[in-house]
Design a protein around this motif. Structure first.
Motif, PDB file in Angstrom:
ATOM      1  N   ARG A 140       0.608  -1.045  -0.077  1.00 20.71           N
ATOM      2  CA  ARG A 140       0.045  -0.099   0.063  1.00 20.71           C
ATOM      3  C   ARG A 140       0.691   1.298   0.046  1.00 20.71           C
ATOM      4  N   PHE A 141       1.805   1.271   1.004  1.00 23.58           N
ATOM      5  CA  PHE A 141       2.707   2.475   0.920  1.00 23.58           C
ATOM      6  C   PHE A 141       3.724   2.484  -0.427  1.00 23.58           C
ATOM      7  N   ARG A 142       3.997   1.438  -0.976  1.00 22.43           N
ATOM      8  CA  ARG A 142       4.700   1.536  -2.043  1.00 22.43           C
ATOM      9  C   ARG A 142       3.980   1.999  -3.283  1.00 22.43           C
ATOM     10  N   LYS A 143       2.757   1.769  -3.307  1.00 24.28           N
ATOM     11  CA  LYS A 143       1.658   2.387  -4.267  1.00 24.28           C
ATOM     12  C   LYS A 143       1.519   3.886  -4.030  1.00 24.28           C
ATOM     13  N   LEU A 144       1.483   4.276  -3.084  1.00 22.83           N
ATOM     14  CA  LEU A 144       1.286   5.723  -2.488  1.00 22.83           C
ATOM     15  C   LEU A 144       2.714   6.486  -3.011  1.00 22.83           C
ATOM     16  N   ARG A 145       3.626   5.901  -2.727  1.00 23.13           N
ATOM     17  CA  ARG A 145       4.979   6.391  -3.124  1.00 23.13           C
ATOM     18  C   ARG A 145       5.088   6.513  -4.456  1.00 23.13           C
ATOM     19  N   GLN A 146       4.876   5.669  -5.326  1.00 23.60           N
ATOM     20  CA  GLN A 146       4.793   5.460  -6.628  1.00 23.60           C
ATOM     21  C   GLN A 146       3.907   6.754  -7.286  1.00 23.60           C
ATOM     22  N   ASN A 147       2.822   6.788  -6.854  1.00 22.97           N
ATOM     23  CA  ASN A 147       1.871   7.784  -7.122  1.00 22.97           C
ATOM     24  C   ASN A 147       2.401   9.078  -6.988  1.00 22.97           C
ATOM     25  N   ARG A 148       3.024   9.259  -6.021  1.00 25.90           N
ATOM     26  CA  ARG A 148       3.634  10.827  -5.666  1.00 25.90           C
ATOM     27  C   ARG A 148       4.533  10.780  -6.614  1.00 25.90           C
ATOM     28  N   ALA A 149       5.555   9.702  -6.823  1.00 24.63           N
ATOM     29  CA  ALA A 149       6.893  10.010  -7.866  1.00 24.63           C
ATOM     30  C   ALA A 149       6.163  10.168  -9.400  1.00 24.63           C
ATOM     31  N   ASP A 150       5.104   9.528  -9.719  1.00 21.74           N
ATOM     32  CA  ASP A 150       4.519   9.858 -10.776  1.00 21.74           C
ATOM     33  C   ASP A 150       3.991  11.214 -11.128  1.00 21.74           C
ATOM     34  N   ALA A 151       3.715  11.915 -10.236  1.00 20.53           N
ATOM     35  CA  ALA A 151       3.134  13.372  -9.990  1.00 20.53           C
ATOM     36  C   ALA A 151       4.371  14.242 -10.478  1.00 20.53           C
ATOM     37  N   PHE A 152       5.382  13.868  -9.694  1.00 15.47           N
ATOM     38  CA  PHE A 152       6.806  14.698 -10.130  1.00 15.47           C
ATOM     39  C   PHE A 152       7.077  14.403 -11.483  1.00 15.47           C
ATOM     40  N   VAL A 153       7.238  13.266 -12.070  1.00 19.90           N
ATOM     41  CA  VAL A 153       7.465  12.866 -13.549  1.00 19.90           C
ATOM     42  C   VAL A 153       6.736  13.734 -14.304  1.00 19.90           C
ATOM     43  N   ARG A 154       5.467  13.910 -14.107  1.00 16.77           N
ATOM     44  CA  ARG A 154       4.424  14.617 -15.169  1.00 16.77           C
ATOM     45  C   ARG A 154       4.937  16.190 -15.142  1.00 16.77           C
ATOM     46  N   ARG A 155       5.181  16.566 -13.976  1.00 21.88           N
ATOM     47  CA  ARG A 155       5.325  17.848 -13.669  1.00 21.88           C
ATOM     48  C   ARG A 155       6.661  18.298 -14.516  1.00 21.88           C
ATOM     49  N   ASN A 156       7.656  17.687 -14.380  1.00 25.24           N
ATOM     50  CA  ASN A 156       8.973  17.778 -15.033  1.00 25.24           C
ATOM     51  C   ASN A 156       9.062  17.565 -16.619  1.00 25.24           C
ATOM     52  N   ALA A 157       7.815  16.761 -16.838  1.00 30.41           N
ATOM     53  CA  ALA A 157       7.743  16.620 -18.409  1.00 30.41           C
ATOM     54  C   ALA A 157       7.109  17.659 -18.998  1.00 30.41           C
ATOM     55  N   ARG A 158       6.307  18.162 -18.227  1.00 30.59           N
ATOM     56  CA  ARG A 158       5.821  19.588 -18.747  1.00 30.59           C
ATOM     57  C   ARG A 158       6.820  20.685 -18.639  1.00 30.59           C
ATOM     58  N   SER A 159       7.700  20.630 -17.991  1.00 31.38           N
ATOM     59  CA  SER A 159       8.597  21.677 -17.855  1.00 31.38           C
ATOM     60  C   SER A 159       9.708  21.597 -19.198  1.00 31.38           C
ATOM     61  N   ILE A 160      10.045  20.384 -19.414  1.00 25.78           N
ATOM     62  CA  ILE A 160      10.892  19.928 -20.513  1.00 25.78           C
ATOM     63  C   ILE A 160      10.078  20.115 -21.811  1.00 25.78           C
ATOM     64  N   ALA A 161       8.846  20.036 -21.920  1.00 26.47           N
ATOM     65  CA  ALA A 161       8.362  20.325 -23.040  1.00 26.47           C
ATOM     66  C   ALA A 161       8.105  21.992 -23.515  1.00 26.47           C
ATOM     67  N   GLU A 162       8.002  22.521 -22.233  1.00 26.34           N
ATOM     68  CA  GLU A 162       8.118  24.017 -22.570  1.00 26.34           C
ATOM     69  C   GLU A 162       9.474  24.510 -22.960  1.00 26.34           C
ATOM     70  N   LEU A 163      10.585  23.833 -22.278  1.00 24.89           N
ATOM     71  CA  LEU A 163      11.860  24.185 -22.775  1.00 24.89           C
ATOM     72  C   LEU A 163      12.177  23.936 -24.260  1.00 24.89           C
ATOM     73  N   GLN A 164      11.559  22.653 -24.615  1.00 24.99           N
ATOM     74  CA  GLN A 164      11.564  22.554 -26.119  1.00 24.99           C
ATOM     75  C   GLN A 164      10.767  23.346 -27.155  1.00 24.99           C
ATOM     76  N   ARG A 165       9.703  23.939 -26.500  1.00 22.90           N
ATOM     77  CA  ARG A 165       8.706  24.774 -27.232  1.00 22.90           C
ATOM     78  C   ARG A 165       9.481  26.270 -27.454  1.00 22.90           C
ATOM     79  N   SER A 166      10.414  26.385 -26.695  1.00 27.14           N
ATOM     80  CA  SER A 166      11.267  27.773 -26.463  1.00 27.14           C
ATOM     81  C   SER A 166      12.291  27.493 -27.229  1.00 27.14           C
ATOM     82  N   GLY A 167      12.578  26.413 -27.810  1.00 29.93           N
ATOM     83  CA  GLY A 167      13.946  26.306 -28.506  1.00 29.93           C
ATOM     84  C   GLY A 167      15.074  25.795 -27.750  1.00 29.93           C
ATOM     85  N   LEU A 168      15.025  25.613 -26.349  1.00 26.99           N
ATOM     86  CA  LEU A 168      16.049  25.678 -25.267  1.00 26.99           C
ATOM     87  C   LEU A 168      16.640  24.170 -25.345  1.00 26.99           C
TER      88      LEU A 168
END
Length: 228
Positions: A140-168
């Motif tokens: 149960r805890f492993r699943k909660l921890r993974q859900n939290r990690a996945d939220a971080f991953v999605r956030r960072n993916a949005r930031s990377i996509a923004e850098l790509q759109r900016s040509g950086l």
């Protein structure tokens, strides 16, 4: 990239704690202080003895209170562990990163973010080792921890996509896969440096905290082929 750590989310991710176990907070100042003392004592005991070997009597002894007082606020070891996580994770989600202007060099943002993340990891090193242990024994805890990690991953993916759109950043990278790789690197690097390495690198010249920040930042920037 927004001014938050590569290991973090700009919005609060799901809790690592099983909040269904938690009762409502006490309504009196005395009750709040007593509960907080129990939570602090439990964290000390968990970090010292490990989750499996920690006993309620150890927690009450550490808090200098009776078993009756404990059961006024918590029903079990599982419940107070959830309270420990609920309290401690705030420091990891909001580690106090110095202000970096939104239009600043993205490399400077990543460097400041990594510094704040690793500083928070250092403050919570014993807890992070404990969480690794619990994740290996509690699905149960492993699943909660993974859900939290996945939220971080999605956030960072949005930031990377923004850098790509900016040509950086490298436009050929898949933002989600790149985020998963880089976020995992930062997390495991923190665990290795602050939790694992102190016990295995005897006789070796330790890397400095500045080396850690510099290396993590350079790897992140080089992986994205970032052009500030």
């Amino acid at each position: 990239m927004s001014a938050s750590a590569p290991g973090e989310a700009s919005e609060d991710p799901p809790s690592m704690a099983d909040t269904s176990l938690l009762r409502d907070l006490p309504t009196t100042g005395r009750g709040l202080r007593t509960r907080a003392a129990l939570v602090a004592a439990a964290r000390t005991v968990f970090e010292r003895s490990g989750y499996l070997d920690s006993r309620l009597i150890d927690i009450t002894k550490e808090a200098s209170c009776s078993a009756g007082t404990f059961y006024t606020y918590f029903a079990s070891k599982e419940e107070i562990f959830a309270a420990v996580l609920e309290t401690a994770q705030e420091d990891m989600m909001h580690p106090g990163m110095p202000h970096v202007a939104a239009d600043d060099d993205p490399v400077a943002v990543i460097e400041a973010s990594n510094r704040a993340y690793f500083s928070a990891y250092q403050r919570n090193a014993k807890l992070m080792g404990l969480l690794e242990q619990v994740a290996n024994i509690d699905p149960r805890f492993r699943k909660l921890r993974q859900n939290r990690a996945d939220a971080f991953v999605r956030r960072n993916a949005r930031s990377i996509a923004e850098l790509q759109r900016s040509g950086l950043a490298d436009p050929q990278l898949d933002p989600l896969l790149a985020s998963r790789a880089l976020s995992g690197m930062i997390s495991r690097l923190g665990f290795s440096y602050f939790v694992t390495e102190p016990s295995v690198r005897e006789g070796e010249e330790p890397s400095s905290f500045e080396d850690l920040v510099f290396t993590a930042t350079r790897l992140w920037v080089n992986a994205l082929r970032l052009h500030p």
